[in-house]
Design a protein around this motif. Structure first.
Motif, PDB file in Angstrom:
ATOM      1  N   ALA A 159       0.856  -1.177   0.000  1.00 53.09           N
ATOM      2  CA  ALA A 159       0.000   0.000   0.000  1.00 53.09           C
ATOM      3  C   ALA A 159       0.895   1.230   0.000  1.00 53.09           C
ATOM      4  O   ALA A 159       1.892   1.275   0.737  1.00 53.09           O
ATOM      5  CB  ALA A 159      -0.890  -0.012   1.242  1.00 53.09           C
ATOM      6  N   SER A 171     -10.048 -12.850   7.184  1.00 49.04           N
ATOM      7  CA  SER A 171     -11.090 -13.079   6.182  1.00 49.04           C
ATOM      8  C   SER A 171     -12.248 -13.860   6.782  1.00 49.04           C
ATOM      9  O   SER A 171     -12.099 -15.020   7.171  1.00 49.04           O
ATOM     10  CB  SER A 171     -10.520 -13.863   4.993  1.00 49.04           C
ATOM     11  OG  SER A 171     -11.546 -14.274   4.120  1.00 49.04           O
ATOM     12  N   MET A 211      -0.097  -6.522   2.395  1.00 47.41           N
ATOM     13  CA  MET A 211       0.194  -5.296   1.630  1.00 47.41           C
ATOM     14  C   MET A 211       1.248  -4.392   2.258  1.00 47.41           C
ATOM     15  O   MET A 211       1.170  -3.169   2.187  1.00 47.41           O
ATOM     16  CB  MET A 211      -1.103  -4.501   1.405  1.00 47.41           C
ATOM     17  CG  MET A 211      -2.149  -5.276   0.640  1.00 47.41           C
ATOM     18  SD  MET A 211      -3.773  -4.474   0.635  1.00 47.41           S
ATOM     19  CE  MET A 211      -4.289  -4.750   2.336  1.00 47.41           C
ATOM     20  N   LYS A 223     -10.551 -11.312  -1.698  1.00 52.28           N
ATOM     21  CA  LYS A 223     -10.568 -11.088  -3.144  1.00 52.28           C
ATOM     22  C   LYS A 223      -9.569 -12.000  -3.848  1.00 52.28           C
ATOM     23  O   LYS A 223      -9.888 -12.610  -4.885  1.00 52.28           O
ATOM     24  CB  LYS A 223     -10.251  -9.630  -3.451  1.00 52.28           C
ATOM     25  CG  LYS A 223     -10.242  -9.310  -4.939  1.00 52.28           C
ATOM     26  CD  LYS A 223     -10.061  -7.830  -5.210  1.00 52.28           C
ATOM     27  CE  LYS A 223     -10.147  -7.546  -6.706  1.00 52.28           C
ATOM     28  NZ  LYS A 223     -10.046  -6.088  -7.002  1.00 52.28           N
ATOM     29  N   LEU A 224      -8.378 -12.127  -3.318  1.00 52.08           N
ATOM     30  CA  LEU A 224      -7.341 -12.916  -3.984  1.00 52.08           C
ATOM     31  C   LEU A 224      -7.603 -14.415  -3.877  1.00 52.08           C
ATOM     32  O   LEU A 224      -7.316 -15.164  -4.822  1.00 52.08           O
ATOM     33  CB  LEU A 224      -5.970 -12.551  -3.421  1.00 52.08           C
ATOM     34  CG  LEU A 224      -5.541 -11.101  -3.688  1.00 52.08           C
ATOM     35  CD1 LEU A 224      -4.215 -10.785  -3.019  1.00 52.08           C
ATOM     36  CD2 LEU A 224      -5.448 -10.825  -5.183  1.00 52.08           C
ATOM     37  N   GLN A 232     -10.695  -7.628   2.879  1.00 52.48           N
ATOM     38  CA  GLN A 232     -10.972  -7.391   1.462  1.00 52.48           C
ATOM     39  C   GLN A 232      -9.879  -7.967   0.568  1.00 52.48           C
ATOM     40  O   GLN A 232     -10.162  -8.625  -0.440  1.00 52.48           O
ATOM     41  CB  GLN A 232     -11.098  -5.888   1.195  1.00 52.48           C
ATOM     42  CG  GLN A 232     -12.349  -5.238   1.733  1.00 52.48           C
ATOM     43  CD  GLN A 232     -12.403  -3.765   1.391  1.00 52.48           C
ATOM     44  OE1 GLN A 232     -12.131  -3.362   0.254  1.00 52.48           O
ATOM     45  NE2 GLN A 232     -12.742  -2.939   2.370  1.00 52.48           N
ATOM     46  N   ASN A 233      -8.622  -7.714   0.932  1.00 49.45           N
ATOM     47  CA  ASN A 233      -7.513  -8.156   0.085  1.00 49.45           C
ATOM     48  C   ASN A 233      -7.416  -9.675   0.038  1.00 49.45           C
ATOM     49  O   ASN A 233      -7.360 -10.279  -1.042  1.00 49.45           O
ATOM     50  CB  ASN A 233      -6.198  -7.567   0.592  1.00 49.45           C
ATOM     51  CG  ASN A 233      -5.056  -7.786  -0.384  1.00 49.45           C
ATOM     52  OD1 ASN A 233      -5.105  -7.362  -1.536  1.00 49.45           O
ATOM     53  ND2 ASN A 233      -4.026  -8.464   0.067  1.00 49.45           N
ATOM     54  N   ASN A 291      -1.938  -9.619  -6.458  1.00 48.25           N
ATOM     55  CA  ASN A 291      -2.258  -8.243  -6.829  1.00 48.25           C
ATOM     56  C   ASN A 291      -3.771  -8.018  -6.878  1.00 48.25           C
ATOM     57  O   ASN A 291      -4.474  -8.669  -7.650  1.00 48.25           O
ATOM     58  CB  ASN A 291      -1.638  -7.942  -8.198  1.00 48.25           C
ATOM     59  CG  ASN A 291      -1.619  -6.464  -8.512  1.00 48.25           C
ATOM     60  OD1 ASN A 291      -2.611  -5.764  -8.345  1.00 48.25           O
ATOM     61  ND2 ASN A 291      -0.479  -5.985  -8.979  1.00 48.25           N
ATOM     62  N   PRO A 292      -4.297  -7.097  -6.073  1.00 50.76           N
ATOM     63  CA  PRO A 292      -5.747  -6.862  -6.076  1.00 50.76           C
ATOM     64  C   PRO A 292      -6.261  -6.252  -7.369  1.00 50.76           C
ATOM     65  O   PRO A 292      -7.473  -6.179  -7.588  1.00 50.76           O
ATOM     66  CB  PRO A 292      -5.951  -5.903  -4.899  1.00 50.76           C
ATOM     67  CG  PRO A 292      -4.641  -5.224  -4.712  1.00 50.76           C
ATOM     68  CD  PRO A 292      -3.602  -6.246  -5.089  1.00 50.76           C
TER      69      PRO A 292
END
Length: 482
Positions: free
Chosen positions: A91, A276, A301, A374-375, A370-371, A453-454
Motif C-alpha cells: 500500500a 477473512s 500489503m 478477493k485474492l 478485502q484483500n 495483486n488486487p
C-alpha cells in the motif's frame, strides 16, 4: 544531485527536491502499473547483461537518473500481470512509513532507542494474537521475515520441550521436529541451523491432495523414538509454499497435545486469512497452537520484511534468548516486553511496526479481509477457467491464491511436457508482459501463479492462458525443412 560535501549530504533543501521528484516518479509508477499502462511487468535481462548495465551507470551514468533507472529495471509487483512470487503489493502509505522509519532510524534494541515503535508493536501484536484466538496471556513480536521467525519459534519450542537446556548446556541428545514434506524450505533450514541434521527432521508424507498425511503421524513418531530421536515440536503449514494447500491444523493440534509436543504453525503466507470472514475456516485449530508466524509483506500489503511471531503463552516471547550484555541490557526474569533486544535475533531492528499500525489505524481489519478474500476468490475462479480449457491441467484444486497448472498435449511424454512447460515459462519471462514462476511436484513440471495483486482480474488471467497457448504452439511447431 550535488556531491562531495557533508553539507550537501544532509542539506534539507536538496532532500526536499529529491523527495518530491521521487514521490512524483512513484506516483506515476503506481498509476502506470496498477492500470496496466506499462506494457511489461519485468524487463528481463541475463544476469551478466544486468551487471554490465549497472557497472556502466556507476562509472558513466548521470546520478539524477538513478531513481528512474531503478524503477525501470525492477519487477513491477503493482502490475496486474504480476502473478509470480509471494511478495505483496505494498500500500502506498507503507512507502511513507518506510521513509519515516529509514530516516529516523531508531534501532529498537532497547526501549529508549525505539519508544514509539516498541509501543506500536505491542499494540499490533496483541491485536493479531486476539485474531488468532489466543487468550490474555499471549504475546507477540515483529521480526525480519518468516525464515527468522520460524527459527525463533523452533528455538522457543526446544527450550520449552527439550529435557535439557541446550542454550546453556549444549546438545547432548538427538532432538527432532516433525514437518510436512511440502513445508517451506526455511523450516528445514532452521532445523539444520539448530543442529538437528537429517535424522532430526522427520518429514511426514503428504496425501494425494498435498496436505500432511495425518494417518502417518503415529508411525513416524514411533519410528523416530526407536531411532533415539527426541521429538519436541511439530510444524503445520498454512499453507505450503509450492502448492498453497493447508494442513489439517486441528488434527495436528490433537496429536501435539497427546504427545506433549510444541505445535507451531508456519502461516507466513496464509495466516493472513484470520482476517477473512469467508476463509478463516482454513485455520481451524490454529488457536490451539503454541506459536504462529504471519508475514505482513505477503498478503497484508506491506513492504519487505516484516513478520509477526505470536505465542499463545507470552512467557516464551521473552525467555528464548537469555544472555548477559551489561552495556545494553540488564538481565531480569520479568517480561520486560519493551526491550526488543531480549526477544529477537536482531539487536538493531527497523521500525517495521509502523506499517502494521498505520494500516490498522486508517483502515481497520476490513482492508485485510478485502484483500485476502478477493485474492482467494480469484484463485478459485482461475481454477475454473483452467478446468474449462482442455489445453491445461491443474495440479490440485486450490485452497488459496496459489495455483499450479501446466500446458498439456496428449502426444507428448512426461519428459517432453516437462521440457515444454519449462520453455513456456522462460519465454514468458523474456517477453516480460507477465511474470510467473514454476515448480516441480512429484516429478511433474508446473507453471505456478501467486495471485498477489488486487488489480489482477479474470480478464488478465484469460489473456495469460491465451498467450501460453500461442507460445506452446510455436514451440511445438515442426522445424521448417530446406
Amino acid at each position: 544531485m550535488e556531491r562531495n560535501t557533508m553539507e550537501s549530504l544532509y542539506d534539507q533543501r536538496q532532500f526536499r527536491e529529491m523527495g518530491h521528484l521521487l514521490i512524483d516518479l512513484l506516483g506515476d509508477h503506481i498509476d502506470n502499473t496498477t492500470s496496466g499502462k506499462n506494457p511489461k511487468t519485468i524487463d528481463w535481462a541475463e544476469p551478466s547483461v544486468e551487471l554490465e548495465s549497472w557497472k556502466d551507470f556507476f562509472n558513466n551514468g548521470n546520478a539524477d537518473d538513478f531513481f528512474e533507472k531503478v524503477i525501470q529495471r525492477t519487477t513491477h509487483t503493482h502490475h496486474p500481470k504480476y502473478i509470480g512470487h509471494q511478495v505483496g503489493v505494498p500500500a502506498p502509505i507503507t512507502a511513507l512509513t518506510g521513509l519515516l522509519a529509514s530516516l529516523l532510524n531508531n534501532g529498537m534494541a532497547v526501549y529508549e532507542m525505539g519508544m514509539s515503535p516498541t509501543a506500536m508493536e505491542r499494540i499490533v501484536t496483541d491485536h493479531i494474537c486476539k485474531k488468532v484466538g489466543y487468550g490474555e496471556a499471549s504475546r507477540g513480536l515483529l521480526t525480519s521475515g518468516g525464515t527468522l521467525a520460524n527459527l525463533t519459534a523452533l528455538l522457543s519450542a526446544r527450550k520449552a520441550k527439550a529435557k535439557h537446556n541446550v542454550w546453556t548446556e549444549g546438545s547432548s541428545q538427538q532432538l527432532g521436529i516433525m514437518v510436512s514434506e511440502e513445508a517451506h524450505y526455511c523450516v528445514d533450514r532452521a532445523a539444520r541451523i539448530m543442529g538437528l541434521g537429517d535424522q532430526g527432521i522427520i518429514k511426514i508424507p503428504v496425501t494425494k491432495d498435498f496436505t500432511m498425511d495425518i494417518s502417518k503421524l503415529e508411525e513416524y513418531h514411533a519410528k523416530a523414538l526407536e531411532n533415539g530421536v527426541h521429538i519436541f515440536a511439530i510444524v503445520g503449514s498454512a499453507p505450503s509454499t509450492a502448492t498453497g494447500i493447508y494442513d489439517d491444523l486441528e488434527a495436528i493440534a490433537r496429536f501435539a497435545e497427546e504427545k506433549g509436543l510444541w505445535f507451531h504453525v508456519d502461516g507466513a503466507h496464509g495466516g493472513a486469512v484470520i482476517f477473512s470472514e469467508k476463509y478463516k475456516h482454513l485455520l481451524k485449530g490454529i488457536e490451539k497452537s503454541d506459536s504462529v508466524v504471519i508475514d505482513g509483506h505477503k498478503m497484508l500489503m506491506m513492504p519487505t520484511l516484516t513478520t509477526a511471531l505470536l505465542y499463545r503463552e507470552g512467557i516464551h516471547s521473552h525467555t528464548t534468548f537469555v544472555q548477559k550484555a551489561d552495556y545494553l541490557l540488564t538481565h531480569t526474569d520479568e517480561e520486560d516486553w519493551y526491550n526488543g533486544g531480549k526477544r529477537t535475533f536482531e539487536c538493531t531492528k527497523s521500525m517495521m511496526g509502523l506499517h502494521w499500525y498505520i494500516l490498522l489505524k486508517l483502515y481497520g481489519d476490513d482492508i485485510f479481509d478485502q484483500n485476502v478474500t478477493k485474492l482467494y476468490d480469484l484463485g478459485k475462479e482461475f481454477a475454473q477457467l483452467i478446468h474449462s480449457d482442455s489445453n491445461f491441467e491443474l495440479a490440485i484444486e486450490p485452497m488459496s491464491n496459489i495455483l499450479c497448472f501446466r500446458y498439456v498435449a496428449p502426444q507428448l511424454s512426461l519428459e517432453q511436457l516437462n521440457s515444454l512447460n519449462q520453455s513456456i515459462r522462460q519465454q514468458l519471462l523474456e517477453d516480460g508482459e507477465f511474470y510467473m514462476v514454476q515448480t516441480q511436484l512429484r516429478g511433474v513440471h508446473y507453471l505456478r501463479t501467486s495471485l498477489m495483486n488486487p488489480f489482477t482480474t479474470m480478464e488478465h488471467l484469460g489473456w495469460l492462458l491465451e498467450k501460453i497457448k500461442t507460445i506452446a504452439k510455436k514451440l511445438m511447431a515442426p522445424e521448417p525443412t530446406l
